[in-house]
Design an enzyme around this catalytic site. Structure first.
Site, PDB file in Angstrom:
ATOM      1  N   HIS A  35      42.908  78.899  -1.344  1.00 40.03           N
ATOM      2  CA  HIS A  35      42.679  77.661  -2.084  1.00 40.03           C
ATOM      3  C   HIS A  35      42.604  76.449  -1.158  1.00 40.03           C
ATOM      4  CE1 HIS A  35      44.223  79.379  -6.192  1.00 40.03           C
ATOM      5  NE2 HIS A  35      43.226  80.056  -5.669  1.00 40.03           N
TER       6      HIS A  35
ATOM      7  N   TYR B 167      38.160  73.667   6.665  1.00 41.63           N
ATOM      8  CA  TYR B 167      39.228  73.661   7.663  1.00 41.63           C
ATOM      9  C   TYR B 167      40.584  73.958   7.015  1.00 41.63           C
ATOM     10  CZ  TYR B 167      35.581  71.210  10.246  1.00 41.63           C
ATOM     11  OH  TYR B 167      34.383  70.874  10.841  1.00 41.63           O
TER      12      TYR B 167
ATOM     13  N   ASP C 243      43.606  72.620   6.618  1.00 39.77           N
ATOM     14  CA  ASP C 243      44.061  71.245   6.846  1.00 39.77           C
ATOM     15  C   ASP C 243      45.088  70.763   5.831  1.00 39.77           C
ATOM     16  OD1 ASP C 243      42.444  71.123   4.651  1.00 39.77           O
ATOM     17  OD2 ASP C 243      40.988  69.713   5.473  1.00 39.77           O
TER      18      ASP C 243
END
Length: 806
Positions: free
Chosen positions: A297, A370, A372
């Site tokens: 996710h 990414y 992140d």
């Protein structure tokens, strides 16, 4: 049959021979005394020699058998014994080691369309089709809010931004069809505008100025790659294609058989090949699957088609007219769901993504590629601010009456999760940086852990650096959180999937001491369409049907059916609910990674019991059918094309896969697919035997390896990169390398006291329980910023500057 030598021995008198033989001569005895003793001695000698020879042969046989068994066990143990020792030949590993990663993508060629008039006609035709679609969808009903399909479409939510962009993509798709109806061309290329050709308002070219010295990531991924600041890895961009799509009409219609016939129903594929079969893998825990979903996710979020107002689309109603975005799964006559008068499973196509050119349909990733932490913070900067207190860098939380912190609440009663009976008692589902956080209880707990982790770090940084403002504390904390998620992924999660050999070969393990110096700005880290749609969905196979919930006494677990954990985060309101869920995930075995699935996923997805809904039973969804259908929707080429792309042998028939696949799956595959090239990627790849040192077969391993190679080597803000000012100082980096999922859980659970060090692996002799107090942590003292104060002292002749450390 006895040998002549044996018969000869048996015919001679022995000590068991009768002393008196039938009398033919009264003076004749069996043995004379002296001769008898000599013969008896020789017979005994011979018997001893024969026994010694027999024992020697037996001993040699035993030794050979033991040696063979040891070697066999070594192979089985190194390839996960829970898969019954079904392994491929070791050449699969060799083929990967000899393959260059990342694998070069095969792209369609681009052309410049010179015919301005045709281009403009095509754009207008696309707009007319969009208006027609809106009229059709306005007339058809939306899904019943109580239905499993409604919850499915809400859990794969499309944001307002995604919905707006998908309308542009829809125009491009039908504009493409118009052009190819009016040109003499047998191949579908990607056509772009020539300079000066208007786009009809369909796409606007943008430029962006990037600050190369900016320390923190953007929320939407822009400016990570300075060469392609708006394209590589950014949110709301098309998924990357490793292979060109395979659509029935070469533009957008879902894939069909190589013969031009329809493929077998995705539900039939699920029922026949992906049958329920209960075989667990006691080496690993459900926490492996939980982390996999949380990570998924963070890097993927496929947009689904919706009505213009954002409401859901029903495809299995009684209306003869359906949305052009419908692609329902039809059920065969003997399907078990027919008992409930179900002949069609709801399925709406993924939303088309705009590409600013005309060509085959693409799908949209709504989040950054990414790793992140966007799953915690969101990719939308405005929404991220709504999750913040805007004080001391903290995120909003709900404080319970007993002083525990939970995620902030979502009071949207139409979100597919909130329920009136809980709302009446003041209990709501939760709000996070990702709309899917309430999908299951395990996932919600992971979100809660990381929000607590953020606030713990922010609180400490605020104390260490009292001169930092809210924004500085928030961004520094966000940067640390992203680094910790990356470290856990590559240090604990990926080695289980890929094995030690490939992790070392392709520099995927985190460094022990130094910086990582292999960033490649020519590498596109965008998530591949096949990865999001098929390869990384392998984890659905490892989810068990029953989950444990463990209080302090781990010998007395409660069990809950997996589907009852879906959209049911309310246990977190109860004291001890968080810890019970975490202990359960760390003490429940995963299912073996193979082509078989629990019936919880195949018949009960997003289902609510009659007691929960107070309505007639509604059949749950079959997640396996939806996964197969999604691959066809996205035009993923068949399984054999992916083997070939990965450098593996491309089979020409089913027999070619006898040594590569589970035999039952292969047999059933041959029963329902007309051609080996028709086999869906999801089905074929899951049916492969795992290769040495991994839980995955070679094709899925190849596709996952390629993606995670790109995510590390193609991320300018990768936590181990040395580039100033984005990089961490070396002493800070060494502290971040102490991060484990175990210490994240220990620090942020309510009252967890003991834990295994490797929580994705089963506790045992080599993974003992330890006290949470003994788990190493990151020392945030190294983030204390020393200020230099300049004191000016004046005397009669000069100004003296004195430095001191604050």
């Amino acid at each position: 049959m006895l040998s002549s030598f044996s018969r000869l021995i048996m015919s001679q008198p022995t000590e068991r021979s009768r002393l008196i033989i039938p009398v033919t001569n009264p003076c004749e005895y069996s043995f004379s005394s002296s001769i008898s003793r000599e013969r008896k001695r020789r017979v005994k000698q011979f018997q001893c020699c024969l026994c010694a020879l027999f024992l020697s042969i037996l001993l040699v046989t035993i030794i050979i058998t033991v040696i063979y068994s040891i070697n066999a066990n070594r192979i089985v143990n190194s390839t996960i014994p829970e898969n019954d020792g079904n392994i491929t030949v070791e050449t699969s590993v060799i083929s990967f080691i000899s393959t260059t990663f990342p694998i070069t993508d095969k792209q369609k060629s681009n052309k410049i369309l010179e015919d301005i008039e045709l281009w403009n006609e095509a754009i207008e035709e696309g707009k007319r089709n969009l208006l027609e679609k809106d009229k059709i969808e306005e007339a058809i009903p939306s899904l019943n809010i109580q239905s499993p399909s409604y919850r499915h479409q809400r859990v794969t939510a499309t944001s307002k931004r995604g919905r707006e962009l998908s309308r542009v993509g829809f125009v491009e798709e039908f504009a493409t069809k118009h052009i190819y109806r009016n040109v003499d061309n047998t191949t579908i290329d990607i056509m772009c505008q020539n300079q000066g050709i208007p786009s009809g308002g369909c796409c606007q070219n943008k430029t962006i100025q990037c600050n190369i010295f900016h320390k923190y990531r953007s929320f939407n991924g822009t400016c990570n790659n300075l060469k392609k600041p708006l394209d590589y890895g950014t949110a709301y961009r098309p998924f990357r294609r490793m292979l060109p799509p395979n659509y029935a009409d070469a533009i957008s219609k879902p894939r069909i058989s190589e013969t031009g016939e329809p493929l077998p129903s995705a539900r039939t594929v699920s029922l026949v090949i992906h049958r329920p079969y209960y075989r667990d893998d006691p080496k690993f825990t459900v926490m492996l699957a939980v982390w996999g979903q949380f990570l998924d996710h963070d890097i993927t979020a496929t947009a689904l088609s919706q009505k213009v107002d954002g409401s859901t689309i029903s495809c299995c109603g009684q209306n003869s007219t359906t949305s052009p975005e419908c692609f329902p799964v039809y059920l065969d006559e003997n399907d078990p769901f027919r008992e409930y008068n179900v002949s069609c499973m709801e399925f709406v196509r993924s939303a088309p993504a705009p590409t600013c050119c005309l060509g085959p349909r693409e799908q949209m990733n709504q989040v950054t590629s990414y790793i992140d932490g966007s799953v915690v913070y969101s990719v939308d900067e405005d929404f991220a601010k709504k999750l913040r207190t805007l004080k001391n860098g903290m995120l909003k939380v709900l404080v319970t009456s007993d002083e525990r912190t939970l995620l902030p609440v979502s009071d949207d009663l139409n979100d597919g999760c909130n329920r009136e009976e809980y709302e009446m008692n003041g209990k709501y589902c939760f709000l996070t940086g990702d709309a899917r956080a309430n999908e299951n209880l395990h996932l919600t707990t992971m979100h809660l852990l990381w929000v607590r982790q953020h606030n713990s770090i922010a609180s400490n940084l605020s104390k260490l650096n009292s001169h930092w403002d809210d924004e500085r504390i928030f961004q520094e904390t966000r940067r640390i959180i992203a680094a910790q998620i990356q470290h856990i992924t590559y240090n604990e999660f990926l080695p289980i999937l890929l094995g030690k050999s490939l992790m070392k070969k392709f520099n995927l393990y985190p460094k022990k001491k130094e910086y990582f110096k292999m960033y490649n700005d020519s590498l596109d880290p965008s998530i591949a369409n096949n990865f999001a749609t098929a390869a990384f969905r392998f984890a659905h196979s490892i989810i068990p049907g029953l989950m444990k919930l463990l209080a302090n006494d781990t010998s007395s677990p409660d069990f809950i059916q997996m589907h009852k954990m879906l959209f049911n985060p309310f246990d977190l309101y109860e004291p001890g609910g968080l810890d019970k869920t975490l202990r359960g995930a760390m003490n429940t075995n995963i299912q073996a990674s193979d082509s078989y699935f629990t019936n919880e996923l195949k018949s009960h997805m997003f289902e609510r019991t009659v007691e929960q809904t107070k309505q007639p039973k509604l059949c749950g969804l079959d997640l396996v059918s939806l996964n197969v259908q999604r691959g066809r929707d996205h035009g993923l080429p068949g399984y054999t094309k992916w083997r070939q792309h990965c450098g593996l042998k491309k089979p020409s028939n089913f027999k070619d896969l006898q040594d590569e696949m589970d035999p039952d799956s292969l047999h059933n595959m041959e029963m329902i697919y007309n051609n080996i090239d028709d086999v869906d990627l999801y089905t074929g790849a899951l049916s492969e035997k795992p290769i040495k040192g991994s839980i995955l077969g070679p094709t899925i391993m190849c596709l996952i390896l390629d993606q995670f190679y790109r995510l590390k080597h193609g991320d300018r803000f990768w936590y181990e990169n040395p580039h100033p000012p984005q990089g961490f100082a070396m002493d800070q980096l060494n502290e971040l390398r102490k991060t484990t999922l175990a210490n994240i859980i220990c620090d942020n659970a309510d009252n967890l006291e003991t834990i295994q060090r490797k929580v994705m692996q089963k506790a045992g002799k080599n993974n003992m329980y330890v006290s949470c107090k003994d788990i190493e942590r990151t020392n945030l003292e190294l983030w204390k910023e020393n200020l230099t104060r300049l004191d000016f002292v004046t005397d009669e002749t000069k100004i003296i500057v004195k430095k001191s450390i604050v």
